[in-house]
Motif scaffolding. Structure first.
Motif, short mmCIF file in Angstrom:
data_model
loop_
_atom_site.label_atom_id
_atom_site.label_comp_id
_atom_site.label_asym_id
_atom_site.label_seq_id
_atom_site.Cartn_x
_atom_site.Cartn_y
_atom_site.Cartn_z
N VAL A 1 0.85 -1.20 0.00
CA VAL A 1 0.00 0.00 0.00
C VAL A 1 0.88 1.24 0.00
O VAL A 1 2.03 1.20 0.41
CB VAL A 1 -1.00 0.03 1.20
N GLU A 2 0.30 2.33 -0.49
CA GLU A 2 1.00 3.62 -0.55
C GLU A 2 0.47 4.53 0.55
O GLU A 2 -0.74 4.70 0.69
CB GLU A 2 0.79 4.29 -1.90
N ILE A 3 1.39 5.11 1.30
CA ILE A 3 1.03 6.06 2.35
C ILE A 3 1.74 7.37 2.05
O ILE A 3 2.95 7.38 1.77
CB ILE A 3 1.47 5.56 3.74
N ALA A 4 1.02 8.46 2.12
CA ALA A 4 1.65 9.78 2.01
C ALA A 4 2.37 10.07 3.33
O ALA A 4 1.83 9.78 4.40
CB ALA A 4 0.60 10.85 1.74
N PRO A 5 3.58 10.60 3.28
CA PRO A 5 4.29 10.91 4.52
C PRO A 5 3.44 11.74 5.50
O PRO A 5 3.53 11.54 6.71
CB PRO A 5 5.53 11.67 4.05
N ALA A 6 2.61 12.63 4.98
CA ALA A 6 1.76 13.46 5.85
C ALA A 6 0.71 12.63 6.59
O ALA A 6 0.16 13.09 7.59
CB ALA A 6 1.07 14.53 5.02
N ASP A 7 0.44 11.40 6.13
CA ASP A 7 -0.54 10.53 6.79
C ASP A 7 0.09 9.62 7.84
O ASP A 7 -0.61 8.82 8.47
CB ASP A 7 -1.29 9.69 5.76
N LEU A 8 1.40 9.73 8.03
CA LEU A 8 2.07 8.99 9.11
C LEU A 8 1.94 9.79 10.40
O LEU A 8 2.33 10.95 10.46
CB LEU A 8 3.54 8.77 8.78
N ILE A 9 1.39 9.15 11.42
CA ILE A 9 1.19 9.81 12.71
C ILE A 9 2.26 9.29 13.67
O ILE A 9 2.28 8.09 13.98
CB ILE A 9 -0.22 9.51 13.26
N PRO A 10 3.16 10.15 14.14
CA PRO A 10 4.19 9.69 15.07
C PRO A 10 3.57 9.20 16.37
O PRO A 10 2.65 9.83 16.91
CB PRO A 10 5.04 10.93 15.33
N VAL A 11 4.07 8.07 16.86
CA VAL A 11 3.55 7.48 18.10
C VAL A 11 4.59 7.56 19.20
O VAL A 11 4.34 8.09 20.27
CB VAL A 11 3.14 6.01 17.87
N THR A 12 5.76 7.01 18.94
CA THR A 12 6.82 7.00 19.95
C THR A 12 8.15 6.71 19.27
O THR A 12 8.18 6.21 18.15
CB THR A 12 6.55 5.95 21.06
#
Length: 150
Positions: free
Chosen positions: A62-73
């Motif tokens: 799957v393709e994810i836009a970097p802006a759709d990555l949510i930092p967790v830890t």
């Protein structure tokens, strides 16, 4: 005091409501037979964000836009054995938006792929990843985790 270098890795928990997508590791020599989120080493010249996007594409298609990555830890992790290969910094992200349907892209490295409720994860899950998934479930995950240090 000796300084050591750390190996960075990026992890992505694809979320669908209260479910997370997990792969069953196989034939890698590391944690084979354990369930894990898509992840891998940050390569030379890459950012953790770029590595996260690449690893998800390579492992589950799957393709994810970097802006759709949510930092967790971020997890500073050691094997406690003094070996450079076991000194790590892991960047964990979640994503709820992507393009495409997840599918097993590397059958030589994983033999299973499925969605699991955070309340009912399969057994076993890679231990340091299980810690992060429990924090996602409980909403109790700190911004930075030290793991394996005394």
């Amino acid at each position: 005091m000796d300084r050591f270098q750390v190996i960075p890795a990026a992890y992505v928990a694809l979320r669908r409501g209260d479910e997370v997508l997990l792969l069953l590791r196989a034939n890698t020599g590391y944690m084979d037979g354990f369930w894990a989120v898509p992840a891998g080493h940050v390569e030379y010249g890459e950012s953790a964000l770029t590595a996260a996007v690449r690893e998800v594409r390579e492992e589950v298609g799957v393709e994810i836009a970097p802006a759709d990555l949510i930092p967790v830890t971020a997890m500073h992790r050691t094997g406690g054995n003094g070996e450079a290969i076991d000194e790590r910094v892991d960047f964990f992200f979640t994503a709820t938006r992507w393009t495409g349907e997840p599918r097993l892209m590397e059958p030589d490295k994983a033999t299973g792929l499925d969605w699991y409720s955070l309340d009912r994860l399969p057994d076993p899950v890679v231990p340091h990843e299980a810690l992060v998934l429990a924090g996602l479930r409980d909403g109790s995950i700190p911004a930075v985790i030290a793991h394996g240090f005394s």
